[in-house]
Every structure is written in structure tokens, then in C-alpha cells.
Design an enzyme around this catalytic site. Structure first.
Site, PDB file in Angstrom:
ATOM      1  N   PHE A  37      -2.785   5.636   5.626  1.00 30.09           N
ATOM      2  CA  PHE A  37      -1.833   5.614   4.519  1.00 30.09           C
ATOM      3  C   PHE A  37      -1.095   6.948   4.421  1.00 30.09           C
ATOM      4  O   PHE A  37      -1.693   8.017   4.596  1.00 30.09           O
ATOM      5  CB  PHE A  37      -2.554   5.411   3.177  1.00 30.09           C
ATOM      6  CG  PHE A  37      -3.390   4.188   3.064  1.00 30.09           C
ATOM      7  CD1 PHE A  37      -2.877   3.013   2.529  1.00 30.09           C
ATOM      8  CD2 PHE A  37      -4.732   4.198   3.461  1.00 30.09           C
ATOM      9  CE1 PHE A  37      -3.662   1.885   2.396  1.00 30.09           C
ATOM     10  CE2 PHE A  37      -5.521   3.066   3.331  1.00 30.09           C
ATOM     11  CZ  PHE A  37      -4.991   1.904   2.802  1.00 30.09           C
ATOM     12  N   ASP A  38       0.176   6.883   4.072  1.00 30.50           N
ATOM     13  CA  ASP A  38       0.872   8.042   3.539  1.00 30.50           C
ATOM     14  C   ASP A  38       0.389   8.233   2.104  1.00 30.50           C
ATOM     15  O   ASP A  38      -0.208   7.325   1.501  1.00 30.50           O
ATOM     16  CB  ASP A  38       2.376   7.786   3.595  1.00 30.50           C
ATOM     17  CG  ASP A  38       3.182   8.946   3.058  1.00 30.50           C
ATOM     18  OD1 ASP A  38       2.777  10.111   3.268  1.00 30.50           O
ATOM     19  OD2 ASP A  38       4.224   8.691   2.415  1.00 30.50           O
ATOM     20  N   GLY A  39       0.669   9.405   1.546  1.00 30.42           N
ATOM     21  CA  GLY A  39       0.204   9.685   0.194  1.00 30.42           C
ATOM     22  C   GLY A  39       1.224   9.355  -0.873  1.00 30.42           C
ATOM     23  O   GLY A  39       1.158   8.322  -1.547  1.00 30.42           O
ATOM     24  N   PHE A  98       0.763   2.680   6.638  1.00 33.32           N
ATOM     25  CA  PHE A  98       1.707   2.374   5.562  1.00 33.32           C
ATOM     26  C   PHE A  98       2.416   3.642   5.109  1.00 33.32           C
ATOM     27  O   PHE A  98       1.772   4.648   4.796  1.00 33.32           O
ATOM     28  CB  PHE A  98       0.974   1.749   4.370  1.00 33.32           C
ATOM     29  CG  PHE A  98       0.322   0.432   4.674  1.00 33.32           C
ATOM     30  CD1 PHE A  98       1.080  -0.720   4.808  1.00 33.32           C
ATOM     31  CD2 PHE A  98      -1.059   0.341   4.835  1.00 33.32           C
ATOM     32  CE1 PHE A  98       0.478  -1.946   5.087  1.00 33.32           C
ATOM     33  CE2 PHE A  98      -1.667  -0.873   5.110  1.00 33.32           C
ATOM     34  CZ  PHE A  98      -0.894  -2.019   5.234  1.00 33.32           C
TER      35      PHE A  98
END
Length: 304
Positions: free
Chosen positions: A164-166, A277
Site C-alpha cells: 500500500f501507499d500511505g 495500491f
């Protein structure tokens, strides 16, 4: 008594993300609904080839083989097909041995409307409009982008690996808005001063929490069927707020990679992500050179 999926990880997926429906879609675009319907009925005994998210779905469903009489994952099919034309999709599910038993066929209407009714934690689709609508309705959703690299038929070995991106994905876009409007120096200053103030949750917080509930059933992370990673453009000193936010949520993330603006693609390849994502199209395109990616059209980066 009604069945409750509340204790499961529920993933909803469109038929075009699960199977290769490009030829069928071409018939629909070029010849219309009636020709498409005839084409699908004439070919309903011809199994569809795997699509962009097929290997991901297979690995998700494989988690159930480890959980005995208490399956932990449910995959729901959402399709713009009618029940009539959708028979080919169900036949293909059976052909490929996927344990998908629940579906909604909407006959051309947007199928994302059923995401909340099924209690889905994630919706994956090839249709950006449906993804945006699902996000606006409060569900984690992404437009899936296939990896531009060869994968083995069974996918990468080992646990399901999700990255995941943050900001604007796991977390709100509050910090990213500062960066976009006031620049890097102000962003770093703001995050340093707010280091002990948890970020608000983003659209994928609940999906990460659902993954974590399964992970907690395996006290030894080495034996968990899911492994997660945060892959972010942040670097020190902006790292601290992220770490403290996940701690406040009581969510374990297995790997955290703070890149300070470096390209994410190679790091995702090393992690072996089954899917990544991100809210920014450029990062998604970089990732797709190595792994399957999902564009999350949410937050300031996606405002026109």
C-alpha cells in the site's frame, strides 16, 4: 437463518477484472448489446481465460485451505452482464476451480451498488467510473492495472503479498494536501510537529484492518498466509507520524519502506507484491512494470 459474512475478509471483483473479456467487450462496443448477448450465449461453454486479477483471487481463496471449517475469505462477483450472458462467467469460474458462489448481475447498471450490501472490504474493477463511485460510497476500491511482466501460471509462491501507499490510501490525504499546496519543506515541518497526532484513516484502512484480523490468527508472522507492506514516498522525519498512526490503530504491517521520492517499482518487485495500491497514476504505472497495481482515484492528487 440468513448467512452473515461479517467475520470474513470480503472482496468484490468485476467480471472484466477476473477474466479476459476483451474480445467480448469489443463485440459489445462495435456491434451493440444484442450482438454481445448472442456472442456470450454461443460461447458459454468456452471457458474464459484468466484476467488481470485472476492470480490475486486464486491466492485469496487459497487462504481458505488453511482455515479448516472456518473459511476466512469470501470473493463476490459483481458484473454488468445479465444473468443470461453471465452464465459463461459462472461456467468459467467452475472450469478454473474457483470457489466463488455469490454474484450480482446488474444487466448494464453499475454493479458497485451491491458492494456495501455484501459487506465487501475491497472492490476491484476494470471500470474507473465504478471505482470512483464505490470510493465515494465509502468502500476501498481500485482500478486494476495488469503487470507488464510475465508471471508463472500459479503466481508468485508463498503468502499473499499486498503493498500500500500511505497518504490518500491507508491514511487520509491531509498531509498530502500540505505537500501539494505548500511544498516539501512545509510538509516536513507539519509532519514533524504533528508526529504524535495519528492521521485520519483513508479509504483502505478497513481493508488493512480486515487483513490484520487474519494475520492475528498466526502469532508467528513467518507462518501467516498474508504479508503486508507500506511503500511510501515519505522519508525521515515524516516517517514517525506514520509509525505512530499504525500503532494507534493497533495494526501490524510487516514491512515499511520509506523511499524519500525514489521510484517504487523496483522495491515492489523485491517485496514480491501480488498487488500494490496507490492514489497517483504515475506511481501505479511505475509499479505495473513489475507487479499488478491498483489505482485508487482518491484525494488531492485526483482532483481536477
Amino acid at each position: 437463518m440468513a448467512v452473515d459474512l461479517g467475520d470474513k475478509l470480503v472482496v468484490a471483483i468485476s467480471s472484466r477484472a477476473l477474466f479476459d473479456l476483451e474480445e467480448s467487450h469489443r463485440v459489445f462496443v462495435e456491434e451493440g448489446v444484442e450482438a454481445y448477448s448472442r456472442y456470450q450465449i454461443e460461447h458459454e461453454e468456452v471457458p474464459l481465460d484468466p484476467g488481470m486479477a485472476f492470480l490475486l483471487v486464486r491466492k485469496l481463496l487459497a487462504i481458505n485451505t488453511l482455515s479448516g471449517d472456518n473459511p476466512r475469505v469470501e470473493v463476490i462477483l459483481l458484473s454488468r452482464n445479465s444473468a443470461d450472458t453471465g452464465l459463461r462467467v459462472f461456467n468459467s469460474i467452475q472450469h478454473h476451480g474457483l470457489t466463488i458462489t455469490r454474484a450480482a448481475f446488474s444487466s448494464g447498471d453499475p454493479p458497485y451498488r451491491y458492494v456495501a450490501a455484501f459487506g465487501a472490504h475491497l472492490f476491484l474493477s476494470a471500470e474507473p467510473g465504478d471505482v470512483r463511485a464505490a470510493l465515494e460510497a465509502g468502500c476501498a476500491a481500485a482500478t486494476i492495472i495488469p503487470a507488464r511482466t510475465e508471471h508463472p501460471d500459479e503466481g508468485p509462491p508463498g503468502p499473499l503479498r499486498i503493498a500500500f501507499d500511505g497518504d490518500a490510501v491507508l491514511f487520509s490525504d491531509e498531509a498530502e494536501r500540505v505537500f501539494k499546496t505548500e511544498g516539501l519543506a512545509r510538509f516536513a515541518e507539519s509532519e514533524r510537529s504533528a508526529a504524535r497526532t495519528p492521521l485520519a484513516g483513508g479509504p483502505f484502512k478497513n481493508f488493512l484492518a480486515a487483513l490484520h484480523r487474519i494475520q492475528k490468527e498466526y502469532p508467528d508472522p513467518a507462518h501467516a498466509p498474508i504479508r503486508t507492506a507500506l511503500v511510501t514516498a515519505r522519508s525521515a522525519p515524516a516517517h514517525e507520524r506514520v509509525i505512530r498512526t499504525l500503532r494507534a490503530w493497533d495494526i501490524r504491517i510487516d514491512e515499511a519502506i520509506f523511499l524519500g521520492g525514489m521510484d517504487k517499482g523496483e522495491f515492489l518487485r523485491v517485496f514480491g507484491a501480488d498487488i500494490f495500491f496507490d492514489d497517483q497514476q504515475g506511481h501505479v504505472e511505475s509499479a505495473a512494470r513489475h507487479v499488478t497495481a491498483g489505482h485508487v482515484p482518491h484525494g488531492v492528487a485526483n482532483e481536477s
